[in-house]
Design a protein around this motif. Sequence first.
Motif, PDB file in Angstrom:
ATOM      1  N   LEU A  36       0.805  -1.219   0.000  1.00 23.53           N
ATOM      2  CA  LEU A  36       0.000   0.000   0.000  1.00 23.53           C
ATOM      3  C   LEU A  36       0.834   1.264   0.000  1.00 23.53           C
ATOM      4  O   LEU A  36       0.431   2.277  -0.564  1.00 23.53           O
ATOM      5  CB  LEU A  36      -0.912   0.006   1.224  1.00 23.53           C
ATOM      6  N   SER A  37       2.007   1.223   0.634  1.00 19.53           N
ATOM      7  CA  SER A  37       2.771   2.461   0.689  1.00 19.53           C
ATOM      8  C   SER A  37       3.327   2.803  -0.691  1.00 19.53           C
ATOM      9  O   SER A  37       3.409   3.975  -1.052  1.00 19.53           O
ATOM     10  CB  SER A  37       3.886   2.365   1.732  1.00 19.53           C
ATOM     11  N   VAL A  38       3.657   1.793  -1.468  1.00 17.72           N
ATOM     12  CA  VAL A  38       4.116   2.041  -2.838  1.00 17.72           C
ATOM     13  C   VAL A  38       2.959   2.592  -3.677  1.00 17.72           C
ATOM     14  O   VAL A  38       3.106   3.568  -4.406  1.00 17.72           O
ATOM     15  CB  VAL A  38       4.665   0.743  -3.465  1.00 17.72           C
ATOM     16  N   VAL A  39       1.796   1.977  -3.535  1.00 16.28           N
ATOM     17  CA  VAL A  39       0.626   2.426  -4.279  1.00 16.28           C
ATOM     18  C   VAL A  39       0.274   3.866  -3.924  1.00 16.28           C
ATOM     19  O   VAL A  39      -0.010   4.695  -4.781  1.00 16.28           O
ATOM     20  CB  VAL A  39      -0.571   1.490  -3.990  1.00 16.28           C
ATOM     21  N   ALA A  40       0.355   4.184  -2.643  1.00 17.62           N
ATOM     22  CA  ALA A  40       0.018   5.526  -2.193  1.00 17.62           C
ATOM     23  C   ALA A  40       0.894   6.568  -2.876  1.00 17.62           C
ATOM     24  O   ALA A  40       0.449   7.661  -3.203  1.00 17.62           O
ATOM     25  CB  ALA A  40       0.179   5.630  -0.681  1.00 17.62           C
ATOM     26  N   HIS A  41       2.146   6.204  -3.088  1.00 12.18           N
ATOM     27  CA  HIS A  41       3.068   7.167  -3.668  1.00 12.18           C
ATOM     28  C   HIS A  41       2.967   7.301  -5.170  1.00 12.18           C
ATOM     29  O   HIS A  41       3.385   8.288  -5.736  1.00 12.18           O
ATOM     30  CB  HIS A  41       4.503   6.802  -3.290  1.00 12.18           C
ATOM     31  N   THR A  51      -6.719   8.204  -4.541  1.00 13.70           N
ATOM     32  CA  THR A  51      -5.726   7.810  -3.541  1.00 13.70           C
ATOM     33  C   THR A  51      -5.850   8.591  -2.225  1.00 13.70           C
ATOM     34  O   THR A  51      -5.899   8.017  -1.145  1.00 13.70           O
ATOM     35  CB  THR A  51      -4.310   7.997  -4.119  1.00 13.70           C
ATOM     36  N   ARG A  52      -5.902   9.915  -2.338  1.00 10.04           N
ATOM     37  CA  ARG A  52      -5.973  10.752  -1.133  1.00 10.04           C
ATOM     38  C   ARG A  52      -7.134  10.364  -0.230  1.00 10.04           C
ATOM     39  O   ARG A  52      -7.006  10.220   0.973  1.00 10.04           O
ATOM     40  CB  ARG A  52      -6.158  12.234  -1.519  1.00 10.04           C
ATOM     41  N   LYS A  53      -8.289  10.225  -0.881  1.00 12.37           N
ATOM     42  CA  LYS A  53      -9.510   9.916  -0.125  1.00 12.37           C
ATOM     43  C   LYS A  53      -9.368   8.584   0.589  1.00 12.37           C
ATOM     44  O   LYS A  53      -9.723   8.448   1.757  1.00 12.37           O
ATOM     45  CB  LYS A  53     -10.698   9.839  -1.089  1.00 12.37           C
ATOM     46  N   LEU A  54      -8.810   7.618  -0.137  1.00 12.29           N
ATOM     47  CA  LEU A  54      -8.684   6.288   0.450  1.00 12.29           C
ATOM     48  C   LEU A  54      -7.730   6.317   1.638  1.00 12.29           C
ATOM     49  O   LEU A  54      -7.980   5.704   2.670  1.00 12.29           O
ATOM     50  CB  LEU A  54      -8.188   5.294  -0.601  1.00 12.29           C
ATOM     51  N   PHE A  55      -6.629   7.041   1.481  1.00 14.89           N
ATOM     52  CA  PHE A  55      -5.637   7.025   2.545  1.00 14.89           C
ATOM     53  C   PHE A  55      -6.033   7.914   3.715  1.00 14.89           C
ATOM     54  O   PHE A  55      -5.648   7.670   4.843  1.00 14.89           O
ATOM     55  CB  PHE A  55      -4.255   7.387   1.992  1.00 14.89           C
ATOM     56  N   ASP A  56      -6.827   8.941   3.429  1.00 10.68           N
ATOM     57  CA  ASP A  56      -7.295   9.797   4.528  1.00 10.68           C
ATOM     58  C   ASP A  56      -8.395   9.127   5.325  1.00 10.68           C
ATOM     59  O   ASP A  56      -8.503   9.300   6.523  1.00 10.68           O
ATOM     60  CB  ASP A  56      -7.794  11.141   3.980  1.00 10.68           C
ATOM     61  N   GLY A  57      -9.235   8.367   4.644  1.00 14.86           N
ATOM     62  CA  GLY A  57     -10.345   7.762   5.365  1.00 14.86           C
ATOM     63  C   GLY A  57     -10.804   6.466   4.738  1.00 14.86           C
ATOM     64  O   GLY A  57     -11.825   6.419   4.046  1.00 14.86           O
ATOM     65  N   PRO A  58     -10.053   5.376   4.942  1.00 13.59           N
ATOM     66  CA  PRO A  58     -10.503   4.098   4.414  1.00 13.59           C
ATOM     67  C   PRO A  58     -11.817   3.692   5.083  1.00 13.59           C
ATOM     68  O   PRO A  58     -11.999   3.921   6.279  1.00 13.59           O
ATOM     69  CB  PRO A  58      -9.369   3.134   4.784  1.00 13.59           C
ATOM     70  N   ARG A  59     -12.720   3.112   4.297  1.00  8.24           N
ATOM     71  CA  ARG A  59     -14.044   2.809   4.851  1.00  8.24           C
ATOM     72  C   ARG A  59     -14.279   1.328   5.072  1.00  8.24           C
ATOM     73  O   ARG A  59     -15.009   0.947   5.973  1.00  8.24           O
ATOM     74  CB  ARG A  59     -15.122   3.366   3.911  1.00  8.24           C
ATOM     75  N   HIS A  60     -13.702   0.507   4.210  1.00  8.54           N
ATOM     76  CA  HIS A  60     -13.944  -0.923   4.364  1.00  8.54           C
ATOM     77  C   HIS A  60     -13.025  -1.500   5.439  1.00  8.54           C
ATOM     78  O   HIS A  60     -11.850  -1.149   5.493  1.00  8.54           O
ATOM     79  CB  HIS A  60     -13.666  -1.628   3.028  1.00  8.54           C
TER      80      HIS A  60
END
Lengths: 331, 333
Positions: free
Chosen positions: B219-224, B243-252
């Motif tokens: 995930l850290s590679v994907v985030a970047h 990406t931003r939304k997912l990393f700021d607030g993952p929901r699942h």
Amino acid sequence: MSALIEVENLTLKFRTDEGLITAVDDVSFSLDRGEVMGLVGESGSGKSVTAKSLMHLNTRNAVYTPDSKITLHTEDGPVDVLSLKTPRELNVVRGGAISMIFQEPMASFAPAITIGKQMVEQLQLHSDMSKAQAKEVSVEMLDRVGISDAGKRFNQYAFELSGGMRQRAMIAMALSTKPKLLIADEPTTALDVTIQAQVIDLMKDLVDEFHMGIIFITHDLGVVAQTADKVNVMYLGRLIEEGPVREVIGNPKHPYTQGLLSALPKLEDLDAPLTPVPGDIPSPLERPSGCVFNTRCGQVVGDQCMSKLPVDVQIDATHQVACHIYGEAPS
Amino acid sequence: MTEILIKAEGLSVHFPIGGTIFGKQMLKAVDNVSIEIEKGSFFGLVGESGSGKTTLGRALLKAAPISGGNAHYTDGEVEYDLENVSKEQLRDYRKRAQLIFQDPYAALSPRMTVRDIIAEPLEVMGITSNRAETDERVREIAAKCRLNLEHLRRFPHAFSGGQRQRISIARALVSAPKFIVADESVAALDVSIQADVLNLLKQIQSEMGLTFMFISHDLSVVAHTCDHVAVMYLGRLVETAPTRKLFDGPRHPYTKALFSAIPSLDPDDRGKAQKLEGEIPSPTNQPTGCKFHTRCPHAIDICKTQEPTLEGDGTGHEVSCHRWKELMAAVPA
């Protein structure tokens, strides 16, 4: 704390057609009981070779220099590992007092022999247990590492288990002889993050329970931060920085350690650019003179980097680094 | 207005695995997945082994059979319905869509020089008509991937992991594709080399206007690297968001667990991770209801019987979970 294993001036060369290749160069460290050491470095840094020397497990063309010394402290007194010769003598460091977990669990189990048979075999080799006792201990161990239905798994083959399960079985097998020292060579690299987290947890529990020493070889600084008490960083066969995990990761001194950390993608800061350490690790046939890192270092301070091997500088009581930057200051 | 390069709707890849007289058993590697990949973007696909991410990538390359749903490809020059392409269209699509493999040691033939490795797609696909043209094309693409003329004469064994991966990238790029699937392309590399290859991919993407599907378990590679991320579990899409939304607030809960399993660089975080128990179930024997309920710490009765559907919030953030709203409210992010 009493030292479990002491490595002094370990220098190891391989005899090849192209001449002697230096794989490990003057490495010294020690590890206490119940202590976890992270051994970090890129491929080709000599970390696996160093670990294998502790079990005297390197190939026949390996040449140890005369002043290399590895001392293992067992209940029966100190053992000079490098002087062991016969298979019977070597049993002490191969599976007896020292066990090793490898990166690829599929390649480490014999494919045509059941997991259980392999576990029983090595237990009988290292103790005077009967077959029935050995089976009992093995099943217990499989259960202990979180393998459900251990009695059934005992009779299965490696291919029937999932990756995480296999790595657990590997750990169970390595620990069943109650080793004093566990060497784990990239044990979680081939696993998914979720399974990696489970295996890391398991290993931490086991350290507490068995009070053994662990040498954790990895290139993942995150894994080191979560498991190790102290960290040794290797580059091209040399130990370039060592210290407590907080110090080395929070306050890295060697340009190479700093480089490894800034190459790592960080979740806290997605905008930070990834800065690789420039270039590739040189071939061991072309070892640079002076500091081995000088071909890739961005902070070369002068001629001494090219001509003189840096000595270890104490940053504080426990943190030391081999770099000319710190050799300059008289403090 | 952004353009969509690939739009998949209800895409499924099912493999028959043995069977009895009562019929075939099917392995649902990818099941009813809908995604949109924007032109010029880096689309990340994340999940554990067995989640179907590789199969989805391959289906979009027409390297795995599409057994249901549809996938539409359009790059401004051509439009293809991937579930139903003619032989001729497929031949053309091969030039437009390429794959970069995980293991740079296994992907390159040891008996071919680097020049021949990179030139092979040009010759096979008949893109260039003579050797001079081929050589020019090879040199051009090699330079982009920071390989020099000296490198082209050598064999793969003379190269380090990072250099080999650059050769694989050059080979994938030489047919001037529009769409590239990079399957765990940096997983086998040391961190420093990984950073180098990621930077190169980014640079090439912006220079050549490519669209990437980046498959990774890290995930850290994907985030970047990625602009948009989709998380898969057992062949299903469980969450997708910028990406931003997912990393700021993952929901699942699964995405949250994946985040929390990444080893933190801070030794003080030890033991804080929220651990996921067990392993991903076998795809031949899938749970009923929500596929994740067997490992989900928040599963209730409805999760065991009823499969959740992807729910969007209008911002491109979609999640497939019965309880996400409730859980988000209970634990303020």
